[in-house]
Motif scaffolding. Structure first.
Motif, short mmCIF file in Angstrom:
data_model
loop_
_atom_site.label_atom_id
_atom_site.label_comp_id
_atom_site.label_asym_id
_atom_site.label_seq_id
_atom_site.Cartn_x
_atom_site.Cartn_y
_atom_site.Cartn_z
N LEU A 28 0.85 -1.18 0.00
CA LEU A 28 0.00 0.00 0.00
C LEU A 28 0.89 1.24 0.00
N THR A 29 0.77 2.05 -1.04
CA THR A 29 1.65 3.22 -1.18
C THR A 29 1.00 4.52 -0.72
N SER A 30 -0.34 4.55 -0.69
CA SER A 30 -1.03 5.76 -0.20
C SER A 30 -2.43 5.37 0.24
N GLY A 59 -10.67 6.39 2.75
CA GLY A 59 -11.22 5.07 2.49
C GLY A 59 -10.77 4.43 1.20
N THR A 60 -9.83 5.05 0.50
CA THR A 60 -9.31 4.49 -0.75
C THR A 60 -7.79 4.52 -0.72
N GLY A 61 -7.17 3.47 -1.27
CA GLY A 61 -5.72 3.40 -1.29
C GLY A 61 -5.21 3.02 -2.67
N VAL A 62 -3.89 3.17 -2.84
CA VAL A 62 -3.22 2.76 -4.08
C VAL A 62 -2.28 1.62 -3.74
N LEU A 63 -2.39 0.53 -4.50
CA LEU A 63 -1.61 -0.67 -4.24
C LEU A 63 -0.58 -0.82 -5.36
N ASP A 64 0.72 -0.90 -4.95
CA ASP A 64 1.81 -1.12 -5.90
C ASP A 64 2.00 -2.62 -6.05
N SER A 74 -7.78 -1.47 9.50
CA SER A 74 -6.54 -0.69 9.68
C SER A 74 -5.47 -1.21 8.74
N HIS A 75 -5.36 -0.60 7.58
CA HIS A 75 -4.29 -0.92 6.64
C HIS A 75 -3.31 0.25 6.63
N ARG A 76 -2.05 -0.04 6.94
CA ARG A 76 -1.04 1.01 7.05
C ARG A 76 -0.34 1.22 5.71
N VAL A 77 -0.05 2.47 5.42
CA VAL A 77 0.76 2.79 4.24
C VAL A 77 2.11 2.10 4.37
N GLY A 78 2.53 1.43 3.33
CA GLY A 78 3.78 0.67 3.35
C GLY A 78 3.60 -0.79 3.72
N ALA A 79 2.39 -1.16 4.17
CA ALA A 79 2.17 -2.54 4.61
C ALA A 79 2.04 -3.48 3.42
#
Length: 390
Positions: free
Chosen positions: A259-261, A265-270, A284-289
């Motif tokens: 997860l990069t950002s 309620g929305t994220g970007v997945l690399d 709870s999803h952490r950025v970088g996880a």
């Protein structure tokens, strides 16, 4: 182990409760058949224990029935602890895959057998047998012998024989396993109708995902002696709690990424190789996880060019399999992940690719679901927090 956060549908309290139930046949606890199962099953609920062979579902059912004693924990039937209570004192009946009907007795006499052993008055036996045969739609077969019945009819006789005793709960251990596919699908609907009419608690053991999804009010998905998720069928399918549930219930695509950002309620997945998708965030999803993305094959659309959506991947078709109502495509994506796509054979598909063709896979962001795995392999992420619990 996932916790059961949903209240059973009955307002009168649970019919059956399991509290930290363990069954160890002689090995260590981490190798036990059942390892700390907690369940609350509502009055009048159709509840299924679903999982692969050896996951502990039948052992759990046998402990509820009284055929096995737990190594630890409590089994409560309407608030009363049943541990140590013999099976014949539990006001529970069980239906097995083998119907065990008496071949020399008629259908009516098979159904009445248990009542006669209990010395129920003759008039009451007649009335109860007639009523339950109407419920299972076998009134016109009352005088037949089991050998004169189809497999589905024999299954309904076994069910009637159990229900005529008016148990407070009925346990069913893969009772449709011996039937052919078409009859089994028909009997799934019959079982649900009968359960709705009699209104008692059914606990159903199966390894068949479609069967559990068809009949159940709620499903407990078991794996390696543990319950991984308890939820209604739609939630188990659409929002699996673990990677195992996602892979076991139907067909699901799992893609690993980071997860990069995250925002509102929305994220970007690399996903690697420059491939990124937008995902909805829950919990709870952490950025970088490190996370796993799951998306069902029927939610994905194939096109020859990139679609105008934030969730899309490029890939090459490896395999094409015609399934009748749909066609299954296996696609090797640019990220290295292999994905399955189901396209309906109703003339609405945008493309009809062949093996070796380059395609784009796209889906609505809402159809993605994230499963937390390990933290990202970066110093910042490692210092920020420990891995999220399963």
């Amino acid at each position: 182990m996932a916790t059961d956060t949903l209240s059973p549908p009955s307002a009168t309290g649970p019919a059956i409760t399991l509290v930290d139930v363990v069954k160890d046949f002689g090995g260590a606890r981490d190798a036990a058949a059942v390892r700390g199962v907690d369940l609350s099953i509502g009055e009048g609920e159709f509840f299924s224990l679903l999982g692969p062979s050896g996951c502990g579902k039948t052992t759990t059912l046998r402990m509820i029935a009284g055929f096995e004693e737990p190594t630890g924990g409590q089994i409560l039937l309407h608030g009363r602890d049943m541990v140590g209570v013999p099976a014949n004192k539990r006001d529970i009946n069980m239906v097995f895959q083998s119907y065990a009907l008496f071949p020399h007795l008629s259908v009516a006499d098979n159904v009445a057998f248990g009542l006669r052993r209990k010395r129920v008055p003759r008039d009451e036996i007649r009335d109860r047998v007639e009523k339950i045969l109407r419920t299972v739609e076998l009134t016109d077969k009352a005088d037949r012998r089991p050998r004169e019945l189809s497999g589905g009819q024999q299954q309904r006789v076994a069910l009637a024989r159990a229900l005529v005793n008016r148990p407070r709960a009925l346990l069913l251990d893969e009772p449709l396993g011996a039937l052919d596919l078409k009859l089994r699908q028909s009997m799934q609907l019959e079982l649900k109708r009968i359960q709705r009419e009699v209104g008692i608690t059914f606990i159903y053991v199966t390894h068949d995902q479609a069967e559990a999804l068809t009949m159940s009010d709620r499903i407990a998905v078991m794996n390696n002696g543990l319950v991984e998720q308890v939820a209604p069928p739609q939630e188990v399918y659409e929002r699996p709690a673990t990677a195992f549930v996602a892979g076991f219930i139907g067909t699901s695509n799992l893609i690993s990424g980071h997860l990069t950002s995250a925002d509102a309620g929305t994220g970007v997945l690399d996903l690697g190789d420059g491939q990124r998708v937008t995902v909805p965030l829950h919990g709870s999803h952490r950025v970088g996880a490190g996370v796993e993305l799951t998306v069902r094959p029927e939610k994905i659309t194939l096109t020859t060019g990139p679609a105008d959506t934030a969730s899309r991947l490029r890939g090459t078709v490896r395999e094409v399999v015609y399934l009748g109502t749909s066609t299954s495509y296996t696609v090797d994506t640019a990220t290295g992940a292999q994905m399955t796509v189901f396209q309906p054979n109703d003339g609405t598909a945008a493309v009809d690719p062949a093996r070796g063709d380059t395609v784009w896979l796209s889906w609505a962001t809402a159809h993605s679901y994230l499963l937390t795995t390990a933290p990202a392999p970066t110093a910042a992420a490692a210092d920020a927090a420990s891995p999220a619990p399963r």
